[in-house]
Design a protein around this motif. Structure first.
Motif, PDB file in Angstrom:
ATOM      1  N   LYS A  95      22.754  83.396  -3.442  1.00  0.00           N
ATOM      2  CA  LYS A  95      23.463  83.459  -1.902  1.00  0.00           C
ATOM      3  C   LYS A  95      21.136  83.641  -1.713  1.00  0.00           C
ATOM      4  O   LYS A  95      21.569  83.002  -0.895  1.00  0.00           O
ATOM      5  N   LEU A  96      20.261  84.167  -1.942  1.00  0.00           N
ATOM      6  CA  LEU A  96      19.228  84.050  -1.348  1.00  0.00           C
ATOM      7  C   LEU A  96      18.502  83.245  -2.135  1.00  0.00           C
ATOM      8  O   LEU A  96      18.868  82.420  -0.412  1.00  0.00           O
ATOM      9  N   ILE A  97      18.865  82.401  -2.777  1.00  0.00           N
ATOM     10  CA  ILE A  97      18.058  80.902  -2.638  1.00  0.00           C
ATOM     11  C   ILE A  97      19.267  79.752  -1.708  1.00  0.00           C
ATOM     12  O   ILE A  97      18.629  78.922  -1.869  1.00  0.00           O
ATOM     13  N   ASP A  98      20.368  79.820  -2.252  1.00  0.00           N
ATOM     14  CA  ASP A  98      21.497  79.337  -1.168  1.00  0.00           C
ATOM     15  C   ASP A  98      20.691  79.037   0.286  1.00  0.00           C
ATOM     16  O   ASP A  98      20.916  78.182   1.278  1.00  0.00           O
ATOM     17  N   GLU A  99      21.110  80.360   0.460  1.00  0.00           N
ATOM     18  CA  GLU A  99      20.371  80.752   2.674  1.00  0.00           C
ATOM     19  C   GLU A  99      19.106  80.082   2.432  1.00  0.00           C
ATOM     20  O   GLU A  99      18.716  79.633   3.781  1.00  0.00           O
ATOM     21  N   ILE A 100      18.375  79.705   1.582  1.00  0.00           N
ATOM     22  CA  ILE A 100      16.882  79.529   1.897  1.00  0.00           C
ATOM     23  C   ILE A 100      17.270  78.029   1.529  1.00  0.00           C
ATOM     24  O   ILE A 100      16.379  77.433   2.229  1.00  0.00           O
ATOM     25  N   LEU A 101      17.764  77.327   0.828  1.00  0.00           N
ATOM     26  CA  LEU A 101      17.716  76.226   0.525  1.00  0.00           C
ATOM     27  C   LEU A 101      18.311  75.773   1.656  1.00  0.00           C
ATOM     28  O   LEU A 101      18.282  74.184   2.024  1.00  0.00           O
ATOM     29  N   ASP A 102      19.526  76.110   2.694  1.00  0.00           N
ATOM     30  CA  ASP A 102      20.311  75.662   3.526  1.00  0.00           C
ATOM     31  C   ASP A 102      19.612  75.735   4.654  1.00  0.00           C
ATOM     32  O   ASP A 102      19.453  75.017   5.387  1.00  0.00           O
ATOM     33  N   GLU A 103      18.278  76.853   4.655  1.00  0.00           N
ATOM     34  CA  GLU A 103      17.309  76.625   6.271  1.00  0.00           C
ATOM     35  C   GLU A 103      16.055  75.670   6.302  1.00  0.00           C
ATOM     36  O   GLU A 103      15.888  75.063   7.462  1.00  0.00           O
ATOM     37  N   VAL A 104      15.762  75.414   4.686  1.00  0.00           N
ATOM     38  CA  VAL A 104      14.958  74.506   4.533  1.00  0.00           C
ATOM     39  C   VAL A 104      15.321  72.603   4.588  1.00  0.00           C
ATOM     40  O   VAL A 104      14.862  72.491   5.636  1.00  0.00           O
ATOM     41  N   PHE A 105      16.168  72.888   4.031  1.00  0.00           N
ATOM     42  CA  PHE A 105      17.356  71.907   3.903  1.00  0.00           C
ATOM     43  C   PHE A 105      18.541  71.262   6.031  1.00  0.00           C
ATOM     44  O   PHE A 105      19.720  71.499   4.580  1.00  0.00           O
ATOM     45  N   PRO A 106      17.932  70.958   6.571  1.00  0.00           N
ATOM     46  CA  PRO A 106      19.180  71.048   7.665  1.00  0.00           C
ATOM     47  C   PRO A 106      19.848  69.714   7.115  1.00  0.00           C
ATOM     48  O   PRO A 106      19.812  68.681   6.447  1.00  0.00           O
ATOM     49  N   ALA A 107      21.887  70.136   7.480  1.00  0.00           N
ATOM     50  CA  ALA A 107      22.552  68.471   6.515  1.00  0.00           C
ATOM     51  C   ALA A 107      22.344  67.839   7.132  1.00  0.00           C
ATOM     52  O   ALA A 107      22.470  66.472   6.037  1.00  0.00           O
ATOM     53  N   ASP A 108      21.621  67.441   8.451  1.00  0.00           N
ATOM     54  CA  ASP A 108      21.422  66.027   8.543  1.00  0.00           C
ATOM     55  C   ASP A 108      19.830  65.338   7.503  1.00  0.00           C
ATOM     56  O   ASP A 108      19.759  64.656   7.570  1.00  0.00           O
ATOM     57  N   ILE A 109      18.972  66.263   7.614  1.00  0.00           N
ATOM     58  CA  ILE A 109      17.966  65.892   6.832  1.00  0.00           C
ATOM     59  C   ILE A 109      18.041  66.219   5.482  1.00  0.00           C
ATOM     60  O   ILE A 109      17.641  65.041   4.454  1.00  0.00           O
ATOM     61  N   THR A 110      19.313  66.794   4.696  1.00  0.00           N
ATOM     62  CA  THR A 110      19.744  66.623   3.145  1.00  0.00           C
ATOM     63  C   THR A 110      20.396  65.602   3.568  1.00  0.00           C
ATOM     64  O   THR A 110      20.080  64.504   2.255  1.00  0.00           O
ATOM     65  N   GLU A 111      21.366  65.076   4.008  1.00  0.00           N
ATOM     66  CA  GLU A 111      22.489  63.050   4.382  1.00  0.00           C
ATOM     67  C   GLU A 111      21.009  62.670   4.325  1.00  0.00           C
ATOM     68  O   GLU A 111      21.478  61.396   3.548  1.00  0.00           O
ATOM     69  N   ILE A 112      19.738  62.407   4.772  1.00  0.00           N
ATOM     70  CA  ILE A 112      19.758  61.154   4.275  1.00  0.00           C
ATOM     71  C   ILE A 112      18.476  61.612   3.245  1.00  0.00           C
ATOM     72  O   ILE A 112      17.975  60.152   2.406  1.00  0.00           O
ATOM     73  N   ILE A 113      17.937  62.661   3.157  1.00  0.00           N
ATOM     74  CA  ILE A 113      17.056  62.628   1.540  1.00  0.00           C
ATOM     75  C   ILE A 113      18.341  62.435   0.252  1.00  0.00           C
ATOM     76  O   ILE A 113      17.675  61.319  -0.420  1.00  0.00           O
ATOM     77  N   ASN A 114      19.642  62.801   0.410  1.00  0.00           N
ATOM     78  CA  ASN A 114      20.359  62.406  -0.691  1.00  0.00           C
ATOM     79  C   ASN A 114      20.274  60.778  -0.288  1.00  0.00           C
ATOM     80  O   ASN A 114      20.848  59.683  -1.298  1.00  0.00           O
ATOM     81  N   GLN A 115      20.129  59.918   0.213  1.00  0.00           N
ATOM     82  CA  GLN A 115      20.851  58.558   0.644  1.00  0.00           C
ATOM     83  C   GLN A 115      19.360  57.932   0.001  1.00  0.00           C
ATOM     84  O   GLN A 115      18.978  56.510  -0.824  1.00  0.00           O
TER      85      GLN A 115
END
Length: 286
Positions: A3-23
């Protein structure tokens, strides 16, 4: 912990930036050997386990042993994330021998935040060379640059060094930028720009990285030739100049503020912090 790592990852990598990184086919991580970039690489590997990650490292020829710390960091990151793909690192060397900044350079830096030292001049040229080398397959650079400590803390830490780099405050809101280069859109992602080292230290401790990753990181930037000057100035005995932390450059002082340790779990020697003479800004030229 999940849960902790998921919370940190969500904070560091916002959804819109994650989408670009995934590409992206490859991700370039600026891996300096310090704890900030090491933490960011760890989080990136955790968030994107199937991505090819290319460590990008610059070395100052005036501090040649820094390469050992980066190699150790890479080894531990691979142990912590054994299924990830850490590619062959891209390594560049710059040389600050004989560099003496002028007052005009310093004044312009304080006003604009535009850096002028050989490291940054080299970096701008070298990154363009990397873009050309990968021919559109490396379009995302991720960097662990942080926010300065609060001003009152800076005054306490810097009475023996000068000012913290002002551009780290000026650019705090520029976490994600993009530009066009040779028909491709390039991205620069700096998710820690609005966080201080002490805030990141909380994550490092909660994730258990104080026992695995932190002890091998190296933050000190003092060039080997300046250890003699620092030894006289601050009345500190150095046994391994260029290998041990100097404990007085601003990266060292900031790490100590955030973690209570210098590089390689080095502690402050009792009574040494204020021993130096003439400890005003500009008193020496490193």
């Amino acid at each position: 912990m999940n849960k902790l790592i998921d919370e940190i990852l969500d904070e560091v990598f916002p959804a819109d930036i994650t989408e670009i990184i995934n590409q992206q086919e490859c991700l370039g991580i600026r891996l300096s050997g310090g704890i900030d970039s090491a933490l960011l690489c760890f989080l990136t590997m955790t968030k994107f386990p199937n991505k090819k990650i290319i460590p990008i490292t610059m070395y100052n020829k005036m501090r040649p042993t820094a390469i050992n710390s980066v190699n150790r960091v890479r080894e531990v990151l691979q142990i912590l994330n054994p299924d990830n793909i850490l590619m062959k690192p891209e390594i560049g060397y710059f040389d600050t021998t004989g560099f003496e900044p002028t007052e005009e350079m310093r004044d312009d830096y304080i006003l604009t935040g535009e850096k002028y030292n050989p490291k940054d001049i080299f970096q701008n040229r070298w990154f363009n060379e990397l873009l050309d080398k990968y021919e559109g397959k490396l379009n995302m650079f991720i960097s662990g640059e942080t926010l300065n400590p609060p001003l009152d803390v800076q005054a306490e830490l810097c009475h023996i060094r000068g000012e913290f780099p002002p551009d780290r405050n000026i650019k705090a809101s520029r976490i994600f930028t993009s530009w066009n280069y040779n028909e491709f859109t390039r991205y620069e992602f700096r998710p820690f720009r609005n966080k201080t080292k002490k805030e990141l230290a909380s994550w490092v401790k909660q994730l258990g990285l104080m026992k695995t990753l932190f002890p091998i990181t190296e933050t000190c930037e003092l060039e080997t030739i300046h250890y003699y000057t620092y030894s006289r100035r601050f009345n500190i005995e150095y046994k391994n100049p260029g290998i041990e932390p100097c404990r007085r450059c601003w990266p060292c002082r900031e790490k100590w503020w955030a973690y209570g340790y210098y590089d390689f779990m080095t502690e402050e020697e009792e009574g040494t912090l204020l021993k130096g003479k003439n400890q005003n800004a500009g008193d020496y030229g490193q």
